[in-house]
Design an enzyme around this catalytic site. Sequence first.
Site, mmCIF file in Angstrom:
data_model
loop_
_atom_site.group_PDB
_atom_site.id
_atom_site.type_symbol
_atom_site.label_atom_id
_atom_site.label_comp_id
_atom_site.label_asym_id
_atom_site.label_seq_id
_atom_site.Cartn_x
_atom_site.Cartn_y
_atom_site.Cartn_z
ATOM 1 C CG HIS A 1 -17.280 -5.920 3.495
ATOM 2 N ND1 HIS A 1 -16.616 -4.745 3.762
ATOM 3 C CD2 HIS A 1 -16.735 -6.398 2.350
ATOM 4 C CE1 HIS A 1 -15.706 -4.523 2.832
ATOM 5 N NE2 HIS A 1 -15.767 -5.511 1.953
ATOM 6 C CB CYS B 1 -16.707 -6.105 -1.176
ATOM 7 S SG CYS B 1 -16.058 -7.793 -1.128
#
Length: 169
Positions: free
Chosen positions: A125, A144
């Site tokens: 992301h 992430c």
Amino acid sequence: MKHISLILFIIAALGLTACQPTPGIAVAQPPVADFILIDKSDRTLTLFTAGKPTRVYSDISFGAAPTGHKQFEGDERTPEGRYTIDTRNPNSAYHLSLRISYPNERDRAFAEAQGRDPGGEIFIHGQPNALTAGRLTGDWTDGCIAVSNAEIEELWKAVPDGTAIDIQQ
């Protein structure tokens, strides 16, 4: 000296220089990728098309505990191994996101054997939507892989759902 300048010009024209965009200079969108390689030790994300690297992104961020494979919910590690991009979220709290198919069967079985939850919701992301400019530095995610907003916009276009991803230490 003229020859060296000419060689450098030819290399640049062929796109063989580093794939980091230069601020203020438009960079061509990479072709559609069929494989992603994440190298945690080099902090790079490389897109491949038909077995050839097409773009390299550097200085990517990971979970706050970047060394080792993610095993449990809350360990703040980024998974290692072979996964796929299985969906995308245009309404992410982080400027666009591509979900990685962690946990797989092996990850679930390991966590279950330890009486733990393997966690999940691991994405590539951009930056937090609350960040109005710039980029957070260091390892700040919960597992992430974070890139700049401009980079996730390129990845969003270049990486279809189902793309294989290999994350290596």
